[in-house]
Design a protein around this motif. Structure first.
Motif, PDB file in Angstrom:
ATOM      1  N   LEU A   1       0.869  -1.183   0.000  1.00 19.37           N
ATOM      2  CA  LEU A   1       0.000   0.000   0.000  1.00 19.37           C
ATOM      3  C   LEU A   1       0.899   1.224   0.000  1.00 19.37           C
ATOM      4  O   LEU A   1       1.687   1.417   0.938  1.00 19.37           O
ATOM      5  CB  LEU A   1      -0.911  -0.004   1.233  1.00 19.37           C
ATOM      6  CG  LEU A   1      -1.785  -1.246   1.405  1.00 19.37           C
ATOM      7  CD1 LEU A   1      -2.535  -1.185   2.741  1.00 19.37           C
ATOM      8  CD2 LEU A   1      -2.767  -1.396   0.259  1.00 19.37           C
ATOM      9  N   GLY A   2       0.819   2.032  -1.055  1.00 14.18           N
ATOM     10  CA  GLY A   2       1.798   3.106  -1.230  1.00 14.18           C
ATOM     11  C   GLY A   2       1.178   4.489  -1.250  1.00 14.18           C
ATOM     12  O   GLY A   2       0.190   4.764  -0.585  1.00 14.18           O
ATOM     13  N   GLY A   3       1.805   5.370  -2.040  1.00 12.83           N
ATOM     14  CA  GLY A   3       1.320   6.738  -2.149  1.00 12.83           C
ATOM     15  C   GLY A   3       2.288   7.750  -1.557  1.00 12.83           C
ATOM     16  O   GLY A   3       1.933   8.914  -1.393  1.00 12.83           O
TER      17      GLY A   3
ATOM     18  N   ALA B   1      -4.152   5.030  -4.053  1.00 16.20           N
ATOM     19  CA  ALA B   1      -5.545   5.443  -3.861  1.00 16.20           C
ATOM     20  C   ALA B   1      -6.121   6.091  -5.113  1.00 16.20           C
ATOM     21  O   ALA B   1      -7.334   6.128  -5.301  1.00 16.20           O
ATOM     22  CB  ALA B   1      -5.615   6.409  -2.688  1.00 16.20           C
TER      23      ALA B   1
ATOM     24  N   ARG C   1      -1.960  -1.241  -9.051  1.00 14.50           N
ATOM     25  CA  ARG C   1      -3.407  -1.096  -9.137  1.00 14.50           C
ATOM     26  C   ARG C   1      -3.774   0.249  -8.509  1.00 14.50           C
ATOM     27  O   ARG C   1      -3.085   0.709  -7.581  1.00 14.50           O
ATOM     28  CB  ARG C   1      -4.133  -2.259  -8.454  1.00 14.50           C
ATOM     29  CG  ARG C   1      -3.812  -2.356  -6.971  1.00 14.50           C
ATOM     30  CD  ARG C   1      -4.781  -3.192  -6.198  1.00 14.50           C
ATOM     31  NE  ARG C   1      -6.158  -2.774  -6.292  1.00 14.50           N
ATOM     32  CZ  ARG C   1      -6.658  -1.672  -5.714  1.00 14.50           C
ATOM     33  NH1 ARG C   1      -5.885  -0.871  -5.019  1.00 14.50           N
ATOM     34  NH2 ARG C   1      -7.931  -1.388  -5.853  1.00 14.50           N
TER      35      ARG C   1
ATOM     36  N   GLY D   1      -9.535   2.693  -4.455  1.00 14.53           N
ATOM     37  CA  GLY D   1      -9.868   2.045  -3.186  1.00 14.53           C
ATOM     38  C   GLY D   1     -10.316   0.606  -3.406  1.00 14.53           C
ATOM     39  O   GLY D   1     -10.693   0.203  -4.510  1.00 14.53           O
TER      40      GLY D   1
ATOM     41  N   TYR E   1      -0.621  10.217   7.832  1.00  9.52           N
ATOM     42  CA  TYR E   1      -1.928  10.891   8.010  1.00  9.52           C
ATOM     43  C   TYR E   1      -3.033  10.181   7.227  1.00  9.52           C
ATOM     44  O   TYR E   1      -4.180  10.617   7.265  1.00  9.52           O
ATOM     45  CB  TYR E   1      -1.831  12.368   7.608  1.00  9.52           C
ATOM     46  CG  TYR E   1      -1.047  13.170   8.632  1.00  9.52           C
ATOM     47  CD1 TYR E   1       0.331  13.003   8.746  1.00  9.52           C
ATOM     48  CD2 TYR E   1      -1.670  14.054   9.506  1.00  9.52           C
ATOM     49  CE1 TYR E   1       1.062  13.693   9.699  1.00  9.52           C
ATOM     50  CE2 TYR E   1      -0.954  14.746  10.461  1.00  9.52           C
ATOM     51  CZ  TYR E   1       0.412  14.563  10.554  1.00  9.52           C
ATOM     52  OH  TYR E   1       1.129  15.241  11.501  1.00  9.52           O
TER      53      TYR E   1
ATOM     54  N   ALA F   1      -4.955   7.689   7.784  1.00  8.06           N
ATOM     55  CA  ALA F   1      -5.290   6.817   8.923  1.00  8.06           C
ATOM     56  C   ALA F   1      -6.304   5.740   8.550  1.00  8.06           C
ATOM     57  O   ALA F   1      -6.259   4.635   9.083  1.00  8.06           O
ATOM     58  CB  ALA F   1      -5.832   7.668  10.079  1.00  8.06           C
TER      59      ALA F   1
HETATM   60  P1  NAP Z   1      -7.160   7.610   3.865  1.00  7.38           P
HETATM   61  O1  NAP Z   1      -8.049   8.690   4.331  1.00  7.38           O
HETATM   62  O2  NAP Z   1      -6.459   6.786   4.876  1.00  7.38           O
HETATM   63  O3  NAP Z   1      -7.940   6.581   2.929  1.00  7.38           O
HETATM   64  C1  NAP Z   1      -9.196   6.875   2.340  1.00  7.38           C
HETATM   65  C2  NAP Z   1      -9.529   5.760   1.410  1.00  7.38           C
HETATM   66  O4  NAP Z   1      -8.712   5.812   0.235  1.00  7.38           O
HETATM   67  C3  NAP Z   1      -9.275   4.374   1.984  1.00  7.38           C
HETATM   68  O5  NAP Z   1     -10.343   3.947   2.810  1.00  7.38           O
HETATM   69  C4  NAP Z   1      -9.119   3.545   0.719  1.00  7.38           C
HETATM   70  O6  NAP Z   1     -10.370   3.324   0.101  1.00  7.38           O
HETATM   71  C5  NAP Z   1      -8.383   4.505  -0.193  1.00  7.38           C
HETATM   72  N1  NAP Z   1      -6.928   4.342  -0.141  1.00  7.38           N
HETATM   73  C6  NAP Z   1      -6.019   5.066   0.559  1.00  7.38           C
HETATM   74  N2  NAP Z   1      -4.785   4.653   0.300  1.00  7.38           N
HETATM   75  C7  NAP Z   1      -4.889   3.648  -0.581  1.00  7.38           C
HETATM   76  C8  NAP Z   1      -3.937   2.825  -1.249  1.00  7.38           C
HETATM   77  N3  NAP Z   1      -2.606   2.991  -1.052  1.00  7.38           N
HETATM   78  N4  NAP Z   1      -4.407   1.880  -2.103  1.00  7.38           N
HETATM   79  C9  NAP Z   1      -5.736   1.730  -2.313  1.00  7.38           C
HETATM   80  N5  NAP Z   1      -6.683   2.491  -1.724  1.00  7.38           N
HETATM   81  C10 NAP Z   1      -6.255   3.441  -0.875  1.00  7.38           C
HETATM   82  O7  NAP Z   1      -6.079   8.196   2.846  1.00  7.38           O
HETATM   83  P2  NAP Z   1      -5.769   9.721   2.380  1.00  7.38           P
HETATM   84  O8  NAP Z   1      -5.274  10.486   3.543  1.00  7.38           O
HETATM   85  O9  NAP Z   1      -6.920  10.209   1.562  1.00  7.38           O
HETATM   86  O10 NAP Z   1      -4.519   9.435   1.420  1.00  7.38           O
HETATM   87  C11 NAP Z   1      -4.704   8.785   0.172  1.00  7.38           C
HETATM   88  C12 NAP Z   1      -3.359   8.298  -0.337  1.00  7.38           C
HETATM   89  O11 NAP Z   1      -2.472   9.407  -0.467  1.00  7.38           O
HETATM   90  C13 NAP Z   1      -2.699   7.304   0.610  1.00  7.38           C
HETATM   91  O12 NAP Z   1      -2.352   6.152  -0.125  1.00  7.38           O
HETATM   92  C14 NAP Z   1      -1.479   8.017   1.169  1.00  7.38           C
HETATM   93  O13 NAP Z   1      -0.348   7.164   1.283  1.00  7.38           O
HETATM   94  C15 NAP Z   1      -1.238   9.140   0.171  1.00  7.38           C
HETATM   95  N6  NAP Z   1      -0.813  10.372   0.832  1.00  7.38           N
HETATM   96  C16 NAP Z   1      -1.570  10.913   1.833  1.00  7.38           C
HETATM   97  C17 NAP Z   1      -1.141  12.062   2.476  1.00  7.38           C
HETATM   98  C18 NAP Z   1      -1.929  12.658   3.609  1.00  7.38           C
HETATM   99  O14 NAP Z   1      -1.480  13.665   4.167  1.00  7.38           O
HETATM  100  N7  NAP Z   1      -3.078  12.099   3.990  1.00  7.38           N
HETATM  101  C19 NAP Z   1       0.053  12.678   2.088  1.00  7.38           C
HETATM  102  C20 NAP Z   1       0.812  12.101   1.052  1.00  7.38           C
HETATM  103  C21 NAP Z   1       0.366  10.961   0.434  1.00  7.38           C
HETATM  104  P3  NAP Z   1     -11.211   1.978   0.334  1.00  7.38           P
HETATM  105  O15 NAP Z   1     -11.734   2.058   1.734  1.00  7.38           O
HETATM  106  O16 NAP Z   1     -12.263   2.029  -0.716  1.00  7.38           O
HETATM  107  O17 NAP Z   1     -10.257   0.830   0.162  1.00  7.38           O
END
Ligand code: NAP
Length: 241
Positions: free
Chosen positions: A7-9, A32, A46, A49, A75, A77
């Motif tokens: 799981l990346g990003g 995501a 891939r 979500g 973050y 979470a």
């Molecule tokens: P989040 O609130 O923890 O996740 C929201 C939903 O997005 C999850 O329930 C899941 O959907 C989907 N999701 C998140 N990461 C995923 C992944 N790696 N692969 C597949 N589905 C994923 O996440 P967020 O804060 O919106 O961040 C989204 C992505 O951006 C993450 O992967 C994270 O590593 C990256 N990112 C986030 C931040 C930040 O500050 N939050 C900063 C830099 C990068 P489903 O429930 O449908 O599976």
């Protein structure tokens, strides 16, 4: 050789994917879909979500990877909670890539706050604030019509900036000299940051300190400080598999 769902990003996740592939593991990366053109991973990827815990568990049952690696941002979470629950439900071993929190390094000046609303409230009238906190954080600051805001994000915005300020379009990593030049050009007086951890993203803090810009540091969400493993420990663990 192990099969892995990663799981990346984040930049750290991408670097880990490169190391895992170089070590001969069969990695599938999962993103995501938060950015329109993500930096490419060296493995099948891939995007989108899974559909909550049930969807991720179904994916794990179908593909049966030897390990699930959570290398998402501290973050993010929700996906980390989902990864814990789906790993528990399916018995797939879960490894979390750790990103230890940053601590204040003199001469940095930090105000630590629990969330974005508190960060917005902490800024003084007339501030020129640089938000390094992602596009989802902007709404918390728009009630502050007495400050100017620069928000950095990767993708071009769909509409004009909704408040007093501007977008800054850029993709990490950012070196310290470029951060200093940017803050100087924009006449930034306050930096707002998440405590993301990792070396690459710390340059904004050292740049701010060099310019005597105080930092409003937003704490990690509950549970995100959970212990994880270094990239080296993850590689050793997979080699043992
Ligand atoms: P989040 O609130 O923890 O996740 C929201 C939903 O997005 C999850 O329930 C899941 O959907 C989907 N999701 C998140 N990461 C995923 C992944 N790696 N692969 C597949 N589905 C994923 O996440 P967020 O804060 O919106 O961040 C989204 C992505 O951006 C993450 O992967 C994270 O590593 C990256 N990112 C986030 C931040 C930040 O500050 N939050 C900063 C830099 C990068 P489903 O429930 O449908 O599976």
């Amino acid at each position: 050789m192990a099969t892995v769902l990663l799981l990346g990003g984040t930049g750290d996740a991408r670097r880990l994917a490169i190391d895992l592939v170089a070590a001969g593991h069969m990695v599938t990366a999962s993103l995501a879909g938060a950015t329109a053109a993500p930096a490419p991973y060296p493995c099948p990827t891939r995007i989108g979500g899974f559909g909550g815990v049930a969807g991720l568990a179904a994916y794990l049952r179908h593909h049966r990877p030897d390990a699930l690696i959570d290398a998402t941002h501290p973050y993010a979470a929700q996906i980390s909670r989902n990864a814990c629950a789906a790993a528990r439900d399916t018995g797939v071993p879960l490894l979390r890539l750790s990103r230890p929190v940053w601590t204040r390094q003199p001469p940095e000046v930090w105000t630590e706050v629990p969330d974005m609303a508190a960060a917005a409230a902490a800024l003084p009238t007339g501030a020129r604030a640089f938000l390094a906190t992602g596009r989802q954080s902007l709404s918390a600051f728009l009630t502050r019509t007495d400050i100017w805001i620069a928000l950095r994000q990767v993708d071009p915005p769909a509409a004009a900036f909704p408040g007093t300020g501007q977008y800054v379009l850029a993709r990490p990593p950012f070196d310290e000299a470029a951060e200093r030049a940017l803050f100087t050009d924009l006449r930034i007086t306050h930096l707002v940051a998440k405590n993301a951890g990792g070396e690459a993203a710390r340059t904004k803090l050292t740049a701010a300190a060099a310019l005597h810009i105080p930092i409003t540091m937003v704490a990690r969400p509950d549970g995100a400080a959970a212990e994880g493993h270094s990239a080296e420990a993850i590689l050793a663990c997979l080699a043992a598999l």
